[in-house]
Design an enzyme around this catalytic site. Structure first.
Site, PDB file in Angstrom:
ATOM      1  N   THR A 185     -13.746   1.392   2.368  1.00 20.31           N
ATOM      2  CA  THR A 185     -12.751   1.975   1.459  1.00 20.31           C
ATOM      3  C   THR A 185     -12.420   0.931   0.401  1.00 20.31           C
ATOM      4  O   THR A 185     -12.316  -0.247   0.699  1.00 20.31           O
ATOM      5  CB  THR A 185     -11.446   2.314   2.198  1.00 20.31           C
ATOM      6  OG1 THR A 185     -10.923   1.100   2.733  1.00 20.31           O
ATOM      7  CG2 THR A 185     -11.683   3.297   3.314  1.00 20.31           C
ATOM      8  N   GLU A 330     -12.217   7.720   5.191  1.00 25.03           N
ATOM      9  CA  GLU A 330     -11.901   7.678   6.622  1.00 25.03           C
ATOM     10  C   GLU A 330     -12.076   9.039   7.299  1.00 25.03           C
ATOM     11  O   GLU A 330     -12.020   9.152   8.510  1.00 25.03           O
ATOM     12  CB  GLU A 330     -10.439   7.241   6.822  1.00 25.03           C
ATOM     13  CG  GLU A 330     -10.149   5.803   6.475  1.00 25.03           C
ATOM     14  CD  GLU A 330      -9.806   5.607   5.002  1.00 25.03           C
ATOM     15  OE1 GLU A 330     -10.262   6.419   4.157  1.00 25.03           O
ATOM     16  OE2 GLU A 330      -9.097   4.644   4.693  1.00 25.03           O
ATOM     17  N   LYS A 439      11.595   5.753  -3.924  1.00 16.90           N
ATOM     18  CA  LYS A 439      12.674   6.071  -2.985  1.00 16.90           C
ATOM     19  C   LYS A 439      14.009   5.828  -3.681  1.00 16.90           C
ATOM     20  O   LYS A 439      14.404   4.699  -3.904  1.00 16.90           O
ATOM     21  CB  LYS A 439      12.527   5.248  -1.718  1.00 16.90           C
ATOM     22  CG  LYS A 439      11.213   5.613  -1.018  1.00 16.90           C
ATOM     23  CD  LYS A 439      11.096   5.141   0.413  1.00 16.90           C
ATOM     24  CE  LYS A 439       9.848   5.769   1.023  1.00 16.90           C
ATOM     25  NZ  LYS A 439       9.461   5.241   2.312  1.00 16.90           N
ATOM     26  N   TRP A 444      12.999  11.004  -1.815  1.00 22.04           N
ATOM     27  CA  TRP A 444      11.724  10.595  -2.393  1.00 22.04           C
ATOM     28  C   TRP A 444      11.440  11.332  -3.699  1.00 22.04           C
ATOM     29  O   TRP A 444      11.660  12.543  -3.792  1.00 22.04           O
ATOM     30  CB  TRP A 444      10.575  10.892  -1.406  1.00 22.04           C
ATOM     31  CG  TRP A 444      10.632  10.089  -0.135  1.00 22.04           C
ATOM     32  CD1 TRP A 444      11.650   9.276   0.290  1.00 22.04           C
ATOM     33  CD2 TRP A 444       9.627  10.037   0.880  1.00 22.04           C
ATOM     34  NE1 TRP A 444      11.339   8.727   1.512  1.00 22.04           N
ATOM     35  CE2 TRP A 444      10.101   9.181   1.902  1.00 22.04           C
ATOM     36  CE3 TRP A 444       8.369  10.630   1.032  1.00 22.04           C
ATOM     37  CZ2 TRP A 444       9.357   8.895   3.048  1.00 22.04           C
ATOM     38  CZ3 TRP A 444       7.634  10.353   2.175  1.00 22.04           C
ATOM     39  CH2 TRP A 444       8.130   9.482   3.170  1.00 22.04           C
TER      40      TRP A 444
END
Ligand code: AMP
Length: 542
Positions: A185, A330, A439, A444
């Site tokens: 990755t 993944e 945040k 959020w």
């Protein structure tokens, strides 16, 4: 009591055995690096893959050896994958868009023994190879006539190298959980992490990818994987296309609008897959030339969020259905695809595009949930967002050498690092990366949503939102904007344009203008660099 059915290990080379037996004449067409468009078949590819396996063994390579590739999508690249896997080796795709020192780091971490390399990347491998002591051989994907001069030792041309084997090779037998492939990755922070696919996970992923509500491909399709084999396995297409016997068209290194159009047209491609940038180039080419897309019916778009305008133009101007998809290296990589369930299939206009904007629902084989920071599950209401976690037979359970262990929990869930919400119909929508979400006052704010709204302004070329520290709210959004050429839009105009399109408390506290926004090798906005660049910026509200 055990079932009494046969043990038939899920091994990747069974896919190419099947394609050769049932669809032996089906073509694989490749734009070669040398220039011309070349054609082969599954039957021929099957034989040449066995030649690769035979030749690898003859050179002393053994099961478990990592066999790297630095190559564009082509039939040769596929032969190398199947040949390496069929002798128990582990194909390892390298992303040529990374810096040479990063590629060298990855090759050393994986301890690659041999590399198959396209002519394009000879200058790159010349820089890298001397720093990779495990590397014993370099096979250049060309013939002797096209071999470049090189000072590197142990370099051979692919065609002559495999010609020394006759292909009379029986695939090696091993257990289905044996490693089949590797891909690192390209994280924006820390060192790259290795993902190790197994034969079983690749086969199950290929089946899952081919299902009707996923990619829905069949032997009647002509499949053009523009998404590179080095980027998350070409989203599984090098396995699911032979698994269903679809004709394949491989673009090599040319992915501009005119080159892709030429293949779509001459090979009568019905299905394709790529990141949004590729489709923007193609649509621009179509608009400039007035050309049509008479054969293409579906395109899968993912890797980053697909702008609404792409989906709309494809559908309304060319009759092509866009299937928005999300996934990660993944996850082999598919995690969700946005096909239409009966609950939404009759929608039209904006309501339809609102659904198609989502990243879609998880197919069988992917479990999904969103949680808060304490791992409490959040409701599927289409608005409450949280950390997106997944599990399934084609999802990593660990990184190579145990890196990044904190992303895996004891119940087998993998924390994707993405932030998302899921609606009552199961449609998931990515709202952010966990490390980018802002945040503010315990709530959020989605940076992706702020960016999507901002780029809707006709004078904005690109926008990125980041959170800056704030004494009262913890963090507040700063919007960084690149104007379109010769445009003069200012902060107040942008803020009043955004008003009403996002919650009032989400509106950025400040807007700054720059000439350029930094990007990663995969074309994603490099938020770490932006945060560094603006760390001393003073918000007017602070
Ligand atoms: P990679 O492993 O390089 O393919 O990157 C995976 C990451 O790309 C995901 O975790 C997401 O953050 C992002 N990504 C992939 N597909 C999408 C999509 N359709 N919309 C938004 N982000 C995406």
């Amino acid at each position: 009591m055990l079932g009494l059915m046969q043990q038939w290990p899920l091994l990747c080379h069974k896919i190419i055995d099947f394609a050769a037996r049932q669809h032996g004449h089906r073509e694989i067409v490749s734009r070669s690096v040398e220039g011309p468009v070349v054609r082969t078949t599954y039957a021929a590819l099957h034989k040449r893959a066995r030649q690769v396996a035979q030749r690898l063994e003859r050179d002393g390579f053994v099961a478990g050896d990592r066999i790297a590739t630095l190559a564009w999508n082509s039939a040769r690249h596929m032969e190398c994958w199947y040949g390496a896997m069929g002798m128990g080796g582990v194909y390892h795709t390298l992303n040529p868009r990374l810096f040479p020192h990063q590629i060298a780091w990855i090759m050393n971490d994986a301890e690659d023994k041999l590399i198959f390399v396209d002519l394009t990347f000879m200058p790159l491998i010349e820089k890298i190879a001397p720093g990779v002591p495990s590397l014993k051989k370099i096979v250049v994907l060309t013939d002797a006539a096209h071999m470049p001069e090189t000072a590197l030792p142990n370099v051979v041309p692919y065609e002559e190298w495999i010609a020394e084997a006759d292909g009379d090779f029986v695939w090696r037998e091993f257990e289905e959980n044996t490693a089949a492939g590797m891909c690192y990755t390209s994280g924006t922070t820390g060192e790259p992490k290795g993902v190790v696919y197994s034969h079983r996970s690749n086969v199950l992923h290929a089946m899952m990818a081919a299902m009707p509500d996923a990619m829905g491909i069949s032997s009647r399709d002509v499949v053009l994987p523009v998404v590179p084999m080095f980027h998350a396995n070409a989203w599984g297409l090098a396995q699911s296309a032979p698994m269903v016997g679809a004709k394949m068209v491989m673009p090599g290194g040319k992915m501009d609008g005119a080159s892709i159009y030429e293949l779509l047209e001459t090979e009568k491609v019905t299905f394709s897959a790529a990141v949004p940038t590729i489709w923007l180039m193609l649509l621009q080419y179509l608009e400039e030339t007035g050309k049509e897309l008479p054969h293409l019916t579906r395109v899968v778009i993912g890797g980053s969020a697909c702008p609404r305008v792409i989906t709309q133009k494809f559908r309304e101007n060319y009759g092509v259905e866009v299937i928005h998809a999300w996934g990660m290296t993944e996850m082999s990589p598919l995690g969700s695809l946005c096909s239409l369930k009966p609950e939404v299939q009759d929608l039209s206009g904006d309501a339809l595009f609102d659904i198609k904007q989502k990243q879609g629902f998880a197919p069988f084989g992917v479990e999904m949930k969103v949680t808060d920071d304490e791992n409490g599950e959040r409701p599927w209401d289409g608005k409450t967002f949280g950390r997106l976690k997944v599990r399934g037979p084609a999802v990593a359970r660990s990184y190579y050498r145990g890196a990044g262990a904190e992303q895996f929990d004891e119940d087998g869930w993998f924390d994707t690092g993405d932030v998302a919400h899921i609606d009552a119909n199961g449609y998931m929508q990515i709202t952010d990366r966990a490390k980018d979400v802002i945040k503010s006052g315990g709530e959020w704010i989605s940076t992706i949503e702020l960016e999507n709204v901002a780029v809707g302004h006709p004078e904005v070329a690109e926008a990125a939102a980041i959170g800056l520290p704030h004494p009262k709210w913890d963090e507040r959004p700063l919007l960084v904007v690149v104007r379109k050429p010769d445009k003069t839009v200012g902060k107040e105009e942008i803020l009043s344009y955004m008003e009403g399109k996002v919650a009032k408390w989400w509106l950025p506290d400040d807007v700054v203008f720059v000439d350029e926004i930094p990007h990663t090798a995969a074309g994603k906005i490099l938020k770490t660099k932006l945060r560094e660049q603006f760390k001393d910026h003073h918000l007017p509200t602070a």
